[in-house]
Scaffold this active site. Structure first.
Site, PDB file in Angstrom:
ATOM      1  N   THR A   1      23.386  71.396  62.197  1.00  0.00           N
ATOM      2  CA  THR A   1      22.545  72.445  62.755  1.00  0.00           C
ATOM      3  C   THR A   1      21.084  72.236  62.379  1.00  0.00           C
ATOM      4  O   THR A   1      20.761  71.697  61.319  1.00  0.00           O
ATOM      5  CB  THR A   1      22.972  73.854  62.276  1.00  0.00           C
ATOM      6  OG1 THR A   1      22.427  74.107  60.982  1.00  0.00           O
ATOM      7  CG2 THR A   1      24.476  73.990  62.267  1.00  0.00           C
TER       8      THR A   1
ATOM      9  N   TYR B   1      12.972  83.270  45.163  1.00  0.00           N
ATOM     10  CA  TYR B   1      13.879  82.132  45.321  1.00  0.00           C
ATOM     11  C   TYR B   1      14.967  82.191  44.254  1.00  0.00           C
ATOM     12  O   TYR B   1      16.156  82.035  44.551  1.00  0.00           O
ATOM     13  CB  TYR B   1      13.106  80.821  45.221  1.00  0.00           C
ATOM     14  CG  TYR B   1      13.990  79.597  45.358  1.00  0.00           C
ATOM     15  CD1 TYR B   1      14.416  79.169  46.614  1.00  0.00           C
ATOM     16  CD2 TYR B   1      14.407  78.877  44.237  1.00  0.00           C
ATOM     17  CE1 TYR B   1      15.235  78.058  46.745  1.00  0.00           C
ATOM     18  CE2 TYR B   1      15.224  77.770  44.360  1.00  0.00           C
ATOM     19  CZ  TYR B   1      15.635  77.358  45.620  1.00  0.00           C
ATOM     20  OH  TYR B   1      16.454  76.260  45.744  1.00  0.00           O
TER      21      TYR B   1
ATOM     22  N   ASN C   1      23.503  74.380  53.557  1.00  0.00           N
ATOM     23  CA  ASN C   1      22.351  73.717  52.959  1.00  0.00           C
ATOM     24  C   ASN C   1      21.015  74.356  53.343  1.00  0.00           C
ATOM     25  O   ASN C   1      20.029  74.181  52.643  1.00  0.00           O
ATOM     26  CB  ASN C   1      22.351  72.234  53.375  1.00  0.00           C
ATOM     27  CG  ASN C   1      21.064  71.528  53.016  1.00  0.00           C
ATOM     28  OD1 ASN C   1      20.759  71.315  51.853  1.00  0.00           O
ATOM     29  ND2 ASN C   1      20.267  71.187  54.031  1.00  0.00           N
TER      30      ASN C   1
ATOM     31  N   LYS D   1      19.147  82.602  44.888  1.00  0.00           N
ATOM     32  CA  LYS D   1      20.161  81.678  44.386  1.00  0.00           C
ATOM     33  C   LYS D   1      21.099  82.338  43.380  1.00  0.00           C
ATOM     34  O   LYS D   1      22.291  82.004  43.321  1.00  0.00           O
ATOM     35  CB  LYS D   1      19.490  80.444  43.773  1.00  0.00           C
ATOM     36  CG  LYS D   1      18.732  79.593  44.801  1.00  0.00           C
ATOM     37  CD  LYS D   1      19.615  79.161  45.955  1.00  0.00           C
ATOM     38  CE  LYS D   1      18.894  78.251  46.927  1.00  0.00           C
ATOM     39  NZ  LYS D   1      19.751  77.822  48.074  1.00  0.00           N
TER      40      LYS D   1
ATOM     41  N   SER E   1      23.167  75.728  46.033  1.00  0.00           N
ATOM     42  CA  SER E   1      22.433  76.666  45.205  1.00  0.00           C
ATOM     43  C   SER E   1      21.292  75.903  44.537  1.00  0.00           C
ATOM     44  O   SER E   1      20.599  75.122  45.177  1.00  0.00           O
ATOM     45  CB  SER E   1      23.378  77.305  44.181  1.00  0.00           C
ATOM     46  OG  SER E   1      22.709  78.215  43.349  1.00  0.00           O
TER      47      SER E   1
ATOM     48  N   ASP F   1      19.516  79.328  64.328  1.00  0.00           N
ATOM     49  CA  ASP F   1      18.704  80.047  63.349  1.00  0.00           C
ATOM     50  C   ASP F   1      19.708  80.757  62.457  1.00  0.00           C
ATOM     51  O   ASP F   1      20.380  81.699  62.896  1.00  0.00           O
ATOM     52  CB  ASP F   1      17.781  81.044  64.055  1.00  0.00           C
ATOM     53  CG  ASP F   1      17.005  81.924  63.093  1.00  0.00           C
ATOM     54  OD1 ASP F   1      17.232  81.826  61.864  1.00  0.00           O
ATOM     55  OD2 ASP F   1      16.184  82.731  63.559  1.00  0.00           O
TER      56      ASP F   1
END
Length: 272
Positions: free
Chosen positions: A32, A148, A83, A152, A134, A56
């Site tokens: 993707t 961020y 990912n 995670k 992660s 998206d």
């Protein structure tokens, strides 16, 4: 035996490296990207072994349809690799509501939608492997990457729970936790919040600690990923890079020492 892989964020960085590695060894890949032009080279080289899908990941309906399309096309999905993701740079106070929500939409909710979409197929076939990308920053934090870090940490909690829920269906679940790598993550893929002068000293000190040896070579992760995918009993967590493990070990030793020092207070708080 060849596997069928569904991987998000395959347009660059780890995603593209890993997609190509799977294709080179004979696996089939649903890849993707937001812009399919970014996959042109893989399409030209590997033909019908790759199914390019424009997605998206923040769009739940679009993600569900993409997973269905891949399953209909290849007949099964053996491995999902979530990912897609990026980083917002900025102190917690600096990050806008829009930036914060987008960070969570991509890094957490996008991963959740793809995971939910693939689970019915994996449950039906009583097999599968879900791999969430992660970061070591899902295990400890650094300043100026608060949102961020938070995204995670959320991925870590979700995935650890998921592993306990789907084990009976023959589905394996893993978290990949890279330390820093020389990808576009910190440059062209990154977003930067509007800066406040109050945090200039903090940022200057943080950047002064930069050491190029702390950043791994992206291509070196390929063999580790293939080993993870091929393992009959893959681990829940796999740190990538030589910096991650000692850093995590030091942080957890400090946490355990603090909890131990305050355990009498914790115990008293139980009330009986």
């Amino acid at each position: 035996m060849a596997k069928t892989i569904f991987i998000t964020g395959a347009s660059r960085g780890f995603g593209k490296l890993w997609a190509k590695a799977f294709l080179q060894r004979g696996d089939k890949v649903a890849a993707t990207a937001r812009n399919l032009d970014d996959l042109t080279d893989l399409i030209e080289e590997f033909g019908d072994k790759i199914l390019p899908v424009q997605v998206d990941v923040t769009n739940k309906a679009q993600t569900i349809e993409a997973v269905k399309k891949a399953h209909d096309h290849f007949g099964k999905i053996d491995v999902l690799i979530n990912n897609a993701g990026y980083g917002v740079f900025g102190a917690v106070e600096e990050v806008s509501e829009e930036e914060a929500r987008k960070q969570m939409d991509v890094n957490f909710f996008g991963l959740l939608w793809a995971t939910q979409a693939v689970l019915p197929y994996m449950r039906a076939q009583q097999s599968g492997h879900i791999i969430q990308v992660s970061s070591v920053l899902g295990l400890f934090t650094v300043p100026t990457l608060g949102l961020y870090n938070a995204s995670k940490f959320a991925v870590e909690g979700l995935t650890e729970t998921l592993a306990t829920e789907v084990k009976e269906f023959g589905i394996h679940v893993s978290l990949i936790e890279p330390n820093g790598y020389e990808t576009e993550w910190g440059s062209t893929s990154a977003s930067h919040a509007q800066e406040l002068d109050a945090y200039t000293n903090l940022k200057t000190a943080f950047r002064a600690g930069y050491n190029p040896d702390h950043y791994g070579v992206p291509a070196a992760t390929v063999n580790a990923l293939l080993q993870l995918v091929d393992a009959p009993e893959p681990p829940l967590r796999l740190i990538l890079g030589k910096i991650g493990y000692p850093a995590v070990k030091a942080v957890y030793e400090q946490r355990l020492a603090t909890w131990e020092a305050w355990n009498h207070v914790s115990t008293e708080a139980h009330g009986k």
